[in-house]
Scaffold this motif. Structure first.
Motif, PDB file in Angstrom:
ATOM      1  N   GLY A   4       4.434  10.544   2.734  1.00  0.00           N
ATOM      2  CA  GLY A   4       4.388   9.476   2.548  1.00  0.00           C
ATOM      3  C   GLY A   4       4.066   8.613   3.574  1.00  0.00           C
ATOM      4  O   GLY A   4       5.265   8.218   4.098  1.00  0.00           O
ATOM      5  N   GLN A   5       3.710   7.372   3.117  1.00  0.00           N
ATOM      6  CA  GLN A   5       3.605   6.110   3.874  1.00  0.00           C
ATOM      7  C   GLN A   5       3.177   4.455   2.733  1.00  0.00           C
ATOM      8  O   GLN A   5       3.038   5.070   1.872  1.00  0.00           O
TER       9      GLN A   5
ATOM     10  N   GLU B 262       0.544   5.366   0.708  1.00  0.00           N
ATOM     11  CA  GLU B 262      -0.716   6.639   0.910  1.00  0.00           C
ATOM     12  C   GLU B 262       0.931   7.682   0.245  1.00  0.00           C
ATOM     13  O   GLU B 262       1.464   8.077   1.487  1.00  0.00           O
TER      14      GLU B 262
ATOM     15  N   ASN C  88       0.494  -1.288   0.076  1.00  0.00           N
ATOM     16  CA  ASN C  88      -0.032  -0.287   0.043  1.00  0.00           C
ATOM     17  C   ASN C  88       0.306   1.347  -0.139  1.00  0.00           C
ATOM     18  O   ASN C  88       1.728   1.213   1.111  1.00  0.00           O
TER      19      ASN C  88
END
Length: 166
Positions: free
Chosen positions: A96-97, A87, A85
Motif C-alpha cells: 500500500g501507499q 492506494e 491519498n
C-alpha cells in the motif's frame, strides 16, 4: 456521570484505548496500512520509539536510527495527521501507499512533514517499508495572466492595477 475521553492522536475521533493503543501495546496488529500509519503517528506523539522501530519492515530497520527517532519524537509537539491519498493497503492487499502530512511544532516553529509512505505486508502483518517525497504538481493557470498595466478584464476601462487587482 462523566468519563474522561482520551482522544487518539491519530485524529480518528476515537478514544486512544480503543484505537491505536492496542496496536502500540501489542494486543493486536494493524489490519490495514492506514491503521499502521495512524498508530505510528500516535507512537510519535506518545514517544513510543520501540513500536515505531518494530513496525519498520525487518529488512529496512538498519536504515533507522533509534536515537534520531527518539530525539524527533520528543522534541516535537505532534498536532494532527492529514491523510491525502490511500492506494492499496487493505486487508486483502500485499502492499500500500499513503500520502500524508504530519503537522507538528518543533523549537516553537509550526512545521509539516509531507511524505509518500510505502507499506508491505510480510507474514500477514503490515510494516512501514520506506517513504519518499511526493511529486509536486506544478500549478497551471486556467486563464492567461493579466499584467498590472493591462486593461482590467472587468471592462471598466481602467488599468488592472487600479481596478480589480486591489
Amino acid at each position: 456521570m462523566s468519563t474522561e475521553f482520551d482522544a487518539c492522536p491519530c485524529g480518528s475521533g476515537r478514544e486512544y484505548a480503543k484505537c491505536c493503543q492496542p496496536l502500540i501495546d501489542g494486543a493486536k496488529t494493524a489490519d490495514t496500512a492506514e491503521a499502521l500509519l495512524r498508530s505510528r503517528f500516535s507512537a510519535y506523539a506518545r514517544q513510543q520509539v520501540d513500536y515505531i522501530l518494530d513496525t519498520v519492515a525487518p529488512g529496512q530497520r538498519h536504515q533507522h536510527e533509534p536515537d534520531a527517532i527518539r530525539n524527533w519524537a520528543s522534541s516535537a509537539t505532534w498536532h494532527r495527521l492529514e491523510i491525502l491519498n490511500v492506494e492499496g493497503g487493505s486487508p486483502a492487499d500485499e502492499d500500500g501507499q499513503i500520502e500524508f502530512i504530519a503537522h507538528y511544532t518543533e523549537k516553537q516553529v509550526r512545521k509539516r512533514h509531507h511524505e509518500l509512505a510505502h507499506f508491505q505486508k510480510i507474514d500477514s502483518r503490515w510494516y512501514f517499508y520506506d517513504g519518499s517525497a511526493p511529486k509536486i504538481l506544478q500549478y497551471v493557470r486556467e486563464a492567461p495572466k493579466v499584467g498590472r498595466n493591462a486593461p482590467c478584464p472587468c471592462g471598466s476601462g481602467l488599468k488592472y492595477k487600479r481596478c480589480c487587482r486591489k
